[in-house]
Write an enzyme that holds these catalytic residues in place. Sequence first.
Site, PDB file in Angstrom:
ATOM      1  N   LYS A  74       5.133  63.122   0.946  1.00 41.87           N
ATOM      2  CA  LYS A  74       6.501  62.660   0.685  1.00 41.87           C
ATOM      3  C   LYS A  74       6.353  61.799  -0.563  1.00 41.87           C
ATOM      4  O   LYS A  74       5.806  60.694  -0.519  1.00 41.87           O
ATOM      5  CB  LYS A  74       7.037  61.856   1.858  1.00 41.87           C
ATOM      6  CG  LYS A  74       8.392  61.230   1.592  1.00 41.87           C
ATOM      7  CD  LYS A  74       8.815  60.456   2.824  1.00 41.87           C
ATOM      8  CE  LYS A  74      10.159  59.809   2.718  1.00 41.87           C
ATOM      9  NZ  LYS A  74      10.453  59.124   1.471  1.00 41.87           N
ATOM     10  N   SER A 102      17.738  58.630   1.815  1.00 40.15           N
ATOM     11  CA  SER A 102      18.709  57.821   2.557  1.00 40.15           C
ATOM     12  C   SER A 102      20.141  58.230   2.224  1.00 40.15           C
ATOM     13  O   SER A 102      20.998  58.326   3.101  1.00 40.15           O
ATOM     14  CB  SER A 102      18.518  56.345   2.203  1.00 40.15           C
ATOM     15  OG  SER A 102      18.784  56.132   0.813  1.00 40.15           O
ATOM     16  N   TYR A 135       2.923  59.632   3.116  1.00 36.94           N
ATOM     17  CA  TYR A 135       4.127  58.987   2.572  1.00 36.94           C
ATOM     18  C   TYR A 135       3.671  58.065   1.442  1.00 36.94           C
ATOM     19  O   TYR A 135       3.124  56.999   1.672  1.00 36.94           O
ATOM     20  CB  TYR A 135       4.837  58.221   3.687  1.00 36.94           C
ATOM     21  CG  TYR A 135       6.122  57.505   3.265  1.00 36.94           C
ATOM     22  CD1 TYR A 135       6.689  57.652   2.001  1.00 36.94           C
ATOM     23  CD2 TYR A 135       6.785  56.696   4.177  1.00 36.94           C
ATOM     24  CE1 TYR A 135       7.854  57.000   1.650  1.00 36.94           C
ATOM     25  CE2 TYR A 135       7.967  56.034   3.828  1.00 36.94           C
ATOM     26  CZ  TYR A 135       8.491  56.187   2.571  1.00 36.94           C
ATOM     27  OH  TYR A 135       9.647  55.535   2.215  1.00 36.94           O
ATOM     28  N   GLY A 141      11.232  61.958  -2.963  1.00 32.43           N
ATOM     29  CA  GLY A 141      11.806  60.835  -2.216  1.00 32.43           C
ATOM     30  C   GLY A 141      12.813  59.985  -2.964  1.00 32.43           C
ATOM     31  O   GLY A 141      13.433  59.129  -2.338  1.00 32.43           O
ATOM     32  N   GLU A 155      17.978  59.868  -6.604  1.00 30.60           N
ATOM     33  CA  GLU A 155      18.580  59.832  -7.941  1.00 30.60           C
ATOM     34  C   GLU A 155      17.751  60.616  -8.962  1.00 30.60           C
ATOM     35  O   GLU A 155      18.190  60.832 -10.091  1.00 30.60           O
ATOM     36  CB  GLU A 155      18.801  58.374  -8.398  1.00 30.60           C
ATOM     37  CG  GLU A 155      17.610  57.448  -8.326  1.00 30.60           C
ATOM     38  CD  GLU A 155      17.397  56.826  -6.936  1.00 30.60           C
ATOM     39  OE1 GLU A 155      17.393  57.580  -5.955  1.00 30.60           O
ATOM     40  OE2 GLU A 155      17.190  55.609  -6.839  1.00 30.60           O
ATOM     41  N   THR A 166       7.642  59.621  -3.130  1.00 32.26           N
ATOM     42  CA  THR A 166       8.698  58.709  -3.592  1.00 32.26           C
ATOM     43  C   THR A 166       8.137  57.923  -4.772  1.00 32.26           C
ATOM     44  O   THR A 166       7.630  56.802  -4.625  1.00 32.26           O
ATOM     45  CB  THR A 166       9.168  57.773  -2.459  1.00 32.26           C
ATOM     46  OG1 THR A 166       9.517  58.566  -1.315  1.00 32.26           O
ATOM     47  CG2 THR A 166      10.397  56.976  -2.873  1.00 32.26           C
ATOM     48  N   SER A 170      11.392  54.131   5.949  1.00 31.08           N
ATOM     49  CA  SER A 170      11.954  52.892   5.398  1.00 31.08           C
ATOM     50  C   SER A 170      13.424  52.774   5.765  1.00 31.08           C
ATOM     51  O   SER A 170      13.893  51.710   6.177  1.00 31.08           O
ATOM     52  CB  SER A 170      11.865  52.866   3.873  1.00 31.08           C
ATOM     53  OG  SER A 170      10.720  53.507   3.404  1.00 31.08           O
ATOM     54  N   THR A 171      14.149  53.879   5.589  1.00 33.91           N
ATOM     55  CA  THR A 171      15.586  53.886   5.843  1.00 33.91           C
ATOM     56  C   THR A 171      15.902  53.587   7.303  1.00 33.91           C
ATOM     57  O   THR A 171      16.958  53.042   7.615  1.00 33.91           O
ATOM     58  CB  THR A 171      16.165  55.263   5.436  1.00 33.91           C
ATOM     59  OG1 THR A 171      15.745  55.534   4.089  1.00 33.91           O
ATOM     60  CG2 THR A 171      17.664  55.303   5.506  1.00 33.91           C
TER      61      THR A 171
HETATM   62  O1  NGF Z   1      14.777  53.576   0.532  1.00 27.69           O
HETATM   63  C1  NGF Z   1      13.879  53.908  -0.217  1.00 27.69           C
HETATM   64  C2  NGF Z   1      12.962  52.892  -0.757  1.00 27.69           C
HETATM   65  N1  NGF Z   1      13.670  55.162  -0.604  1.00 27.69           N
HETATM   66  C3  NGF Z   1      14.456  56.258  -0.067  1.00 27.69           C
HETATM   67  C4  NGF Z   1      13.549  57.260   0.544  1.00 27.69           C
HETATM   68  O2  NGF Z   1      12.549  57.666  -0.344  1.00 27.69           O
HETATM   69  C5  NGF Z   1      12.906  56.583   1.743  1.00 27.69           C
HETATM   70  C6  NGF Z   1      15.367  56.859  -1.080  1.00 27.69           C
HETATM   71  O3  NGF Z   1      16.185  57.770  -0.410  1.00 27.69           O
HETATM   72  C7  NGF Z   1      12.839  57.411   2.881  1.00 27.69           C
HETATM   73  O4  NGF Z   1      13.083  58.583   2.815  1.00 27.69           O
HETATM   74  C8  NGF Z   1      12.433  56.766   4.134  1.00 27.69           C
HETATM   75  O5  NGF Z   1      11.248  56.507   4.313  1.00 27.69           O
HETATM   76  O6  NGF Z   1      13.284  56.512   4.964  1.00 27.69           O
HETATM   77  C9  NGF Z   1      16.226  55.766  -1.751  1.00 27.69           C
HETATM   78  O7  NGF Z   1      16.892  55.015  -0.767  1.00 27.69           O
HETATM   79  C10 NGF Z   1      17.245  56.373  -2.695  1.00 27.69           C
HETATM   80  O8  NGF Z   1      16.593  57.197  -3.616  1.00 27.69           O
HETATM   81  C11 NGF Z   1      18.035  55.278  -3.418  1.00 27.69           C
HETATM   82  O9  NGF Z   1      17.197  54.594  -4.316  1.00 27.69           O
HETATM   83  O10 NGF Z   1      12.786  53.000  -2.114  1.00 27.69           O
END
Ligand code: NGF
Length: 289
Positions: A161, A204, A133, A185, A188, A163, A44-45
Amino acid sequence: MKKLYSALMTAFNEDGSVNLDGVREMVRYNIDVNHIDGLYVGGSTGESFMLSTEEKKNIFKVAYEETAGKAHLIAQVGSLNLNEAKELAKYVTDLGYPMISAVTPFYYNFSFEQIKNYYNSILEGVDNKLIIYSIPALTGVALSLDQFAELFENPKIVGIKYTNADFYLLERVRNRFPDKLILSGFDEMLLPALALDVDGAIGSTFNLNAPRVKEEIAAFEAGDIKKARELQTLSNDYITDLLNNDLYPTIKLVFEKLGVHAGYCKEPMSKPTPEMEAGAQKIYEKYFK
Ligand code: NGF
């Protein structure tokens, strides 16, 4: 020691084209400054769901080359276009990626049988390991404990993964599958996830904040929960500031202040406004100067 992965971002030029040099710089920063254990590429990032197959392949290649064996790599190849997911799984496996991941297929309310076929089909003829994921808040797909168990019947599916803020399910999954790789994932919520014995985390916000998070993990592992919680609080102040200022463009703006050419996000993600610029400057001064 639990492993920390940055979810690699994609640098875009103002016209939305991919800036591969910027991608290289972010890989380098993660390796040289963050001393990161691994990179999650194409998630996603990485704004991956908005990219063409060719763009994804170029990013996978550049990330692989630039990493040069100095960090573990996971390639997120999942796509609503199953043929693309299969093509990418083969592509990254041939490049040398030691692990792949695929988001649960979303939007069409697929049945569990269809989801299972999707994973088995991605892995057919691909000699690699995969982590599922799971990100129900964005996909609407909330797999149950028994469904994870059924997916794990494929021996190439080695983990998740995770999240998800469902800590009851996380505890059940950890307890039932002690040997599976679980990477949390939500940055926070790292500390409660550590308490439930995840193997590490992907996120991210670690792109900028990894040193502090590694300190938190070390404190947790040393049994110093008070220190770990203080560090999580500090990270959460930073994450809250990022989220309030538009997450991905702000991480990129702070990267730029650190001399890393992270560039723009891809529309429909926002271009930086003067207010966002000012917010990013404050975050930089408060946490990184
Ligand atoms: O950006 C998201 C969407 N989640 C990320 C991460 O779980 C996504 C998380 O780091 C990820 O690793 C990827 O697929 O690239 C959040 O940005 C962070 O916890 C702030 O909320 O929810």
